[in-house]
Design an enzyme around this catalytic site. Structure first.
Site, PDB file in Angstrom:
ATOM      1  N   CYS A 280     -45.342 -26.051  -9.541  1.00 12.20           N
ATOM      2  CA  CYS A 280     -45.988 -26.962 -10.498  1.00 12.20           C
ATOM      3  C   CYS A 280     -47.492 -26.724 -10.601  1.00 12.20           C
ATOM      4  O   CYS A 280     -48.035 -26.589 -11.695  1.00 12.20           O
ATOM      5  CB  CYS A 280     -45.669 -28.421 -10.163  1.00 12.20           C
ATOM      6  SG  CYS A 280     -46.227 -28.984  -8.546  1.00 12.20           S
TER       7      CYS A 280
ATOM      8  N   HIS B 282     -46.716 -33.531  -6.958  1.00 10.02           N
ATOM      9  CA  HIS B 282     -46.136 -32.904  -8.143  1.00 10.02           C
ATOM     10  C   HIS B 282     -47.085 -33.164  -9.294  1.00 10.02           C
ATOM     11  O   HIS B 282     -47.715 -34.234  -9.363  1.00 10.02           O
ATOM     12  CB  HIS B 282     -44.743 -33.465  -8.456  1.00 10.02           C
ATOM     13  CG  HIS B 282     -44.092 -32.801  -9.632  1.00 10.02           C
ATOM     14  ND1 HIS B 282     -43.898 -31.436  -9.701  1.00 10.02           N
ATOM     15  CD2 HIS B 282     -43.618 -33.303 -10.790  1.00 10.02           C
ATOM     16  CE1 HIS B 282     -43.313 -31.139 -10.853  1.00 10.02           C
ATOM     17  NE2 HIS B 282     -43.126 -32.254 -11.541  1.00 10.02           N
TER      18      HIS B 282
ATOM     19  N   GLU C 273     -43.703 -28.802 -17.454  1.00 13.21           N
ATOM     20  CA  GLU C 273     -43.723 -28.782 -15.997  1.00 13.21           C
ATOM     21  C   GLU C 273     -42.868 -27.671 -15.420  1.00 13.21           C
ATOM     22  O   GLU C 273     -41.914 -27.211 -16.038  1.00 13.21           O
ATOM     23  CB  GLU C 273     -43.235 -30.117 -15.434  1.00 13.21           C
ATOM     24  CG  GLU C 273     -41.759 -30.361 -15.642  1.00 13.21           C
ATOM     25  CD  GLU C 273     -41.226 -31.633 -15.003  1.00 13.21           C
ATOM     26  OE1 GLU C 273     -41.876 -32.210 -14.118  1.00 13.21           O
ATOM     27  OE2 GLU C 273     -40.132 -32.054 -15.411  1.00 13.21           O
TER      28      GLU C 273
END
Length: 179
Positions: free
Chosen positions: A88, A141, A153
């Site tokens: 990420c 994240h 993402e």
């Protein structure tokens, strides 16, 4: 001809072998993640997390560079095509750096780079962050907000880089960046 079994998802979350921490972006799957594609905009009448109007060339470039990686695999620690994919924060690191913007490498530091804002105050090119790992405080994240309630993402191991609608009850927060 012998049938090939589909890949089986790991029964435990992948961890970094050096620190023992759960990999960034590894979350319990939601109903939205199970056999559903997220590459369409919300339908008319659906709640939207509308971003204020306004963009900049650099923001557009960041989004463009991140979009080029759609469909690549999530790879722990990945930050280039040579590694076979991106995690990420590696995806964001790549896109921002390619657009000429200095940004830290890991999600926690990326989230700390801007100011925390409600999701409905995000502009395309800002960040969306989550804290899912109780063993580590801060964002573990992170994703790129691209407008109209959508994020880009690198979700987690076993999934590909994608665009999806951001749910209002995911526990995420916005990170407004000045660039």
């Amino acid at each position: 001809m012998q049938a090939v079994a589909p890949p089986v998802a790991p029964t435990s979350a992948p961890t970094d072998p050096q620190t023992g921490l759960v990999a960034p972006g590894v979350m319990a799957p939601t109903l939205d993640e199970i056999d559903v594609e997220f590459d369409t905009l919300p339908q008319k009448g659906e709640e939207k997390l509308q971003a204020p109007v306004g963009s900049s060339k650099k923001r557009d470039l960041v989004i463009q560079y991140a979009r080029e990686k759609l469909g690549m695999w999530y790879v722990w620690g990945g930050e280039s095509d040579a590694e076979g994919g991106y995690d990420c924060s590696g995806l964001l690191y790549y896109a921002f750096r390619k657009a000429g913007i200095d940004i830290p490498r890991v999600s926690m530091a990326q989230a700390d780079r801007g100011r925390r804002v409600p999701l409905n105050k995000l502009r395309p090119g800002d960040l969306v962050a989550w804290e899912n790992n109780p063993a580590q405080r801060g964002a573990d994240h992170i994703a790129l907000y691209i407008g109209n309630g959508m994020i880009l993402e690198a979700p987690k191991t076993g999934l590909k880089i994608r665009i999806r609608k951001l749910g209002a009850s995911e526990g995420a927060w916005g990170v407004a960046l000045d660039y």
